[in-house]
Design a protein around this motif. Structure first.
Motif, PDB file in Angstrom:
ATOM      1  N   ARG A  95       0.759  -1.386  -0.046  1.00  0.00           N
ATOM      2  CA  ARG A  95       0.230  -0.045   0.046  1.00  0.00           C
ATOM      3  C   ARG A  95       0.865   1.249  -0.011  1.00  0.00           C
ATOM      4  NH1 ARG A  95      -3.143  -3.140   3.816  1.00  0.00           N
ATOM      5  NH2 ARG A  95      -2.253  -2.193   5.501  1.00  0.00           N
ATOM      6  N   ALA A  96       2.077   1.176   0.711  1.00  0.00           N
ATOM      7  CA  ALA A  96       2.841   2.462   0.681  1.00  0.00           C
ATOM      8  C   ALA A  96       3.791   2.627  -0.447  1.00  0.00           C
ATOM      9  CB  ALA A  96       4.041   1.970   1.920  1.00  0.00           C
ATOM     10  N   SER A  97       3.966   1.452  -1.351  1.00  0.00           N
ATOM     11  CA  SER A  97       4.629   1.670  -2.464  1.00  0.00           C
ATOM     12  C   SER A  97       3.795   2.513  -3.305  1.00  0.00           C
ATOM     13  CB  SER A  97       5.061   0.275  -2.968  1.00  0.00           C
ATOM     14  OG  SER A  97       3.842  -0.276  -3.416  1.00  0.00           O
ATOM     15  N   PRO A  98       4.630   3.361  -4.477  1.00  0.00           N
ATOM     16  CA  PRO A  98       3.979   4.230  -5.190  1.00  0.00           C
ATOM     17  C   PRO A  98       3.219   3.315  -6.343  1.00  0.00           C
ATOM     18  CG  PRO A  98       6.162   4.534  -5.591  1.00  0.00           C
ATOM     19  CD  PRO A  98       6.099   3.816  -4.236  1.00  0.00           C
ATOM     20  N   VAL A  99       2.307   3.664  -7.201  1.00  0.00           N
ATOM     21  CA  VAL A  99       1.771   2.907  -8.276  1.00  0.00           C
ATOM     22  C   VAL A  99       2.878   3.223  -9.534  1.00  0.00           C
ATOM     23  CG1 VAL A  99      -0.197   2.600  -9.690  1.00  0.00           C
ATOM     24  CG2 VAL A  99      -0.586   2.958  -7.375  1.00  0.00           C
ATOM     25  N   ARG A 100       3.356   1.966 -10.082  1.00  0.00           N
ATOM     26  CA  ARG A 100       4.225   2.348 -11.104  1.00  0.00           C
ATOM     27  C   ARG A 100       3.155   2.590 -12.271  1.00  0.00           C
ATOM     28  NH1 ARG A 100       6.884  -1.813  -8.350  1.00  0.00           N
ATOM     29  NH2 ARG A 100       9.109  -1.220  -7.662  1.00  0.00           N
ATOM     30  N   SER A 101       4.152   3.382 -13.331  1.00  0.00           N
ATOM     31  CA  SER A 101       3.519   3.614 -14.710  1.00  0.00           C
ATOM     32  C   SER A 101       3.600   2.493 -15.429  1.00  0.00           C
ATOM     33  CB  SER A 101       3.935   4.804 -15.260  1.00  0.00           C
ATOM     34  OG  SER A 101       5.398   4.745 -15.386  1.00  0.00           O
ATOM     35  N   LEU A 102       2.774   2.351 -16.585  1.00  0.00           N
ATOM     36  CA  LEU A 102       2.989   1.334 -17.680  1.00  0.00           C
ATOM     37  C   LEU A 102       4.255   1.255 -18.237  1.00  0.00           C
ATOM     38  CD1 LEU A 102       1.572  -0.748 -19.229  1.00  0.00           C
ATOM     39  CD2 LEU A 102       1.129   0.973 -20.944  1.00  0.00           C
ATOM     40  N   ARG A 103       5.080   2.336 -18.088  1.00  0.00           N
ATOM     41  CA  ARG A 103       6.336   2.321 -18.699  1.00  0.00           C
ATOM     42  C   ARG A 103       7.260   1.883 -17.817  1.00  0.00           C
ATOM     43  NH1 ARG A 103       9.759   7.760 -20.720  1.00  0.00           N
ATOM     44  NH2 ARG A 103      11.801   6.658 -21.148  1.00  0.00           N
ATOM     45  N   GLU A 104       7.109   2.150 -16.470  1.00  0.00           N
ATOM     46  CA  GLU A 104       8.157   1.426 -15.588  1.00  0.00           C
ATOM     47  C   GLU A 104       7.815  -0.153 -15.293  1.00  0.00           C
ATOM     48  OE1 GLU A 104       8.386   5.317 -12.465  1.00  0.00           O
ATOM     49  OE2 GLU A 104       6.936   3.797 -12.101  1.00  0.00           O
ATOM     50  N   ARG A 105       6.516  -0.275 -15.250  1.00  0.00           N
ATOM     51  CA  ARG A 105       6.146  -1.864 -15.450  1.00  0.00           C
ATOM     52  C   ARG A 105       6.763  -2.603 -16.323  1.00  0.00           C
ATOM     53  NH1 ARG A 105       1.232  -0.023 -13.666  1.00  0.00           N
ATOM     54  NH2 ARG A 105       0.250  -0.549 -15.666  1.00  0.00           N
ATOM     55  N   VAL A 106       6.865  -1.914 -17.784  1.00  0.00           N
ATOM     56  CA  VAL A 106       7.317  -2.680 -19.055  1.00  0.00           C
ATOM     57  C   VAL A 106       8.819  -2.836 -18.778  1.00  0.00           C
ATOM     58  CG1 VAL A 106       7.522  -2.423 -21.452  1.00  0.00           C
ATOM     59  CG2 VAL A 106       5.366  -2.223 -20.487  1.00  0.00           C
ATOM     60  N   THR A 107       9.502  -1.730 -18.429  1.00  0.00           N
ATOM     61  CA  THR A 107      10.770  -1.562 -18.152  1.00  0.00           C
ATOM     62  C   THR A 107      11.510  -2.727 -17.290  1.00  0.00           C
ATOM     63  OG1 THR A 107      10.935   0.824 -18.354  1.00  0.00           O
ATOM     64  CG2 THR A 107      12.928  -0.269 -17.629  1.00  0.00           C
ATOM     65  N   LEU A 108      10.860  -2.881 -16.024  1.00  0.00           N
ATOM     66  CA  LEU A 108      11.090  -3.781 -15.068  1.00  0.00           C
ATOM     67  C   LEU A 108      10.851  -5.374 -15.571  1.00  0.00           C
ATOM     68  CD1 LEU A 108       9.313  -2.107 -11.691  1.00  0.00           C
ATOM     69  CD2 LEU A 108      11.641  -2.376 -12.070  1.00  0.00           C
ATOM     70  N   TRP A 109       9.962  -5.607 -16.322  1.00  0.00           N
ATOM     71  CA  TRP A 109       9.758  -7.079 -17.158  1.00  0.00           C
ATOM     72  C   TRP A 109      10.740  -7.224 -18.204  1.00  0.00           C
ATOM     73  CZ3 TRP A 109       8.449  -8.770 -21.941  1.00  0.00           C
ATOM     74  CH2 TRP A 109       8.176 -10.166 -21.880  1.00  0.00           C
ATOM     75  N   LEU A 110      11.254  -6.013 -18.968  1.00  0.00           N
ATOM     76  CA  LEU A 110      12.295  -6.195 -20.014  1.00  0.00           C
ATOM     77  C   LEU A 110      13.698  -6.446 -19.455  1.00  0.00           C
ATOM     78  CD1 LEU A 110      10.747  -3.975 -22.877  1.00  0.00           C
ATOM     79  CD2 LEU A 110      10.809  -6.389 -22.701  1.00  0.00           C
ATOM     80  N   GLU A 111      13.898  -5.602 -18.264  1.00  0.00           N
ATOM     81  CA  GLU A 111      15.252  -5.424 -17.822  1.00  0.00           C
ATOM     82  C   GLU A 111      16.046  -6.892 -17.842  1.00  0.00           C
ATOM     83  OE1 GLU A 111      17.885  -3.132 -14.455  1.00  0.00           O
ATOM     84  OE2 GLU A 111      15.723  -2.925 -14.591  1.00  0.00           O
ATOM     85  N   PRO A 112      15.292  -7.676 -17.010  1.00  0.00           N
ATOM     86  CA  PRO A 112      15.896  -9.178 -16.506  1.00  0.00           C
ATOM     87  C   PRO A 112      16.213  -9.993 -18.069  1.00  0.00           C
ATOM     88  CG  PRO A 112      13.899  -9.108 -15.879  1.00  0.00           C
ATOM     89  CD  PRO A 112      14.124  -7.913 -16.081  1.00  0.00           C
ATOM     90  N   ARG A 113      15.120  -9.699 -18.923  1.00  0.00           N
ATOM     91  CA  ARG A 113      15.373 -10.562 -20.106  1.00  0.00           C
ATOM     92  C   ARG A 113      16.160  -9.904 -21.173  1.00  0.00           C
ATOM     93  NH1 ARG A 113      10.561 -10.623 -17.198  1.00  0.00           N
ATOM     94  NH2 ARG A 113       9.635 -12.487 -17.042  1.00  0.00           N
ATOM     95  N   VAL A 114      16.121  -8.698 -21.322  1.00  0.00           N
ATOM     96  CA  VAL A 114      16.977  -8.259 -22.377  1.00  0.00           C
ATOM     97  C   VAL A 114      18.446  -7.684 -22.212  1.00  0.00           C
ATOM     98  CG1 VAL A 114      16.987  -6.004 -23.972  1.00  0.00           C
ATOM     99  CG2 VAL A 114      14.743  -7.200 -23.174  1.00  0.00           C
ATOM    100  N   MET A 115      18.598  -7.371 -20.920  1.00  0.00           N
ATOM    101  CA  MET A 115      19.853  -7.204 -20.361  1.00  0.00           C
ATOM    102  C   MET A 115      21.119  -8.118 -20.703  1.00  0.00           C
ATOM    103  SD  MET A 115      21.754  -4.852 -19.293  1.00  0.00           S
ATOM    104  CE  MET A 115      20.471  -3.690 -18.499  1.00  0.00           C
ATOM    105  N   PRO A 116      20.910  -9.377 -20.370  1.00  0.00           N
ATOM    106  CA  PRO A 116      21.843 -10.322 -20.825  1.00  0.00           C
ATOM    107  C   PRO A 116      22.292 -10.310 -22.438  1.00  0.00           C
ATOM    108  CG  PRO A 116      20.570 -11.132 -19.275  1.00  0.00           C
ATOM    109  CD  PRO A 116      19.802 -10.049 -19.693  1.00  0.00           C
ATOM    110  N   TYR A 117      21.245 -10.192 -23.137  1.00  0.00           N
ATOM    111  CA  TYR A 117      21.604 -10.031 -24.695  1.00  0.00           C
ATOM    112  C   TYR A 117      22.246  -8.674 -25.014  1.00  0.00           C
ATOM    113  CZ  TYR A 117      18.226 -13.904 -24.627  1.00  0.00           C
ATOM    114  OH  TYR A 117      17.635 -15.055 -24.505  1.00  0.00           O
ATOM    115  N   GLY A 118      21.857  -7.694 -24.415  1.00  0.00           N
ATOM    116  CA  GLY A 118      22.386  -6.511 -24.588  1.00  0.00           C
ATOM    117  C   GLY A 118      23.922  -6.070 -24.196  1.00  0.00           C
TER     118      GLY A 118
END
Length: 281
Positions: A95-118
């Motif tokens: 409840r205390a954590s701020p609501v993340r925007s769609l962009r932030e959620r997409v970034t958090l989802w892509l980061e562990p998947r795309v970072m090794p390839y980058g």
């Protein structure tokens, strides 16, 4: 201990006695009292007359009683309280954590998947650049050799030189373009070229025997050369003397600018005199 070593088998009671192997397969179910009455009676009959199976059955009963006497582990008294407290803390943190925007959620989802390839792609680019820089001088040398070879091919495709006319220094140097940097081109109009050509001509005189020599010569930028050392002297000393005279008469090699070679270089010169007596060709 149900179902150990085999399963229930239908036996013909009364037709034949049960064997030790069959009894052993049914002991676990016999002790747990899950066998049909007819099969249980057959096992009882076998145990009455077989001391080995009877001892085996007693051992199984002892193990079963020991397992039943083991105390069950008791859960901690405050287990439910600690679980509830952890759930309350987790709910409060969400409840205390701020609501993340769609962009932030997409970034958090892509980061562990795309970072090794980058990272792998970046490392590949850096490795390729390092190899390209290291091999740069070799590429330049190959490009220079390709230009020299293309000069030769253009010269040959244009018809080359006329066999009825003397070969010029430029034409001969162009023909030897791929090799001129390591080996200077002989001046086709010089005295040395005429001397070496005469060694392959037939001689009617008997004193013109075959002979050879190996010498070292210093070649200068204008094509002139001087004898530096004799590695293998000829049997006929006049052959060496004629060689020195030919070097002094005219430029033995083409200028360094035509060969695109260093101004001064030292070369090993092998001269062979061939006695050709057959003139039928």
């Amino acid at each position: 201990m149900k179902g150990i070593r085999g399963s229930n088998r239908k036996l013909e009671i009364g037709s034949e006695l049960m064997t030790c192997e069959e009894t052993s397969q049914l002991l676990s179910q016999f002790i747990d009292d899950v066998l049909p009455l007819s099969v249980r009676s057959a096992v009882d009959e076998h145990l009455d007359r077989c001391p080995v199976c009877r001892a085996h059955a007693a051992q199984c009963r002892s193990i079963t009683r020991s397992l039943r006497q083991i105390a069950r582990p008791a859960a901690p008294i405050d287990l439910a309280t600690s679980i509830n407290a952890a759930l309350v803390i987790e709910a409060a943190a969400r409840r205390a954590s701020p609501v993340r925007s769609l962009r932030e959620r997409v970034t958090l989802w892509l980061e562990p998947r795309v970072m090794p390839y980058g990272v792998g792609s970046f490392a590949s680019v850096v490795l390729f650049a390092a190899m390209f820089i290291a091999l740069g001088p070799h590429f330049m040398a190959l490009q220079k050799a390709s230009r020299q070879l293309s000069t030769v091919l253009v010269f040959r495709s244009s018809g080359g030189y006329d066999l009825t006319q003397p070969v010029s220094s430029e034409d001969f140097s162009n023909l030897r373009a791929p090799f001129a940097a390591q080996s200077p081109s002989l001046n086709p109009g010089g005295a040395l070229a005429a001397l070496t050509s005469s060694y392959t001509n037939p001689h009617p005189r008997t004193d013109q025997a075959a002979d050879d020599m190996i010498v070292i010569a210093d070649v200068f930028s204008n094509g002139s050369a001087s004898l530096a050392d004799v590695v293998q002297a000829p049997r006929d000393r006049r052959m060496l003397a004629d060689f020195e005279v030919a070097l002094r008469q005219s430029a033995a090699f083409v200028p360094a600018s035509l060969d695109r070679r260093p101004d001064t270089m030292r070369v090993v010169f092998s001269v062979q005199k061939v006695d050709v007596r057959d003139t039928s060709f």
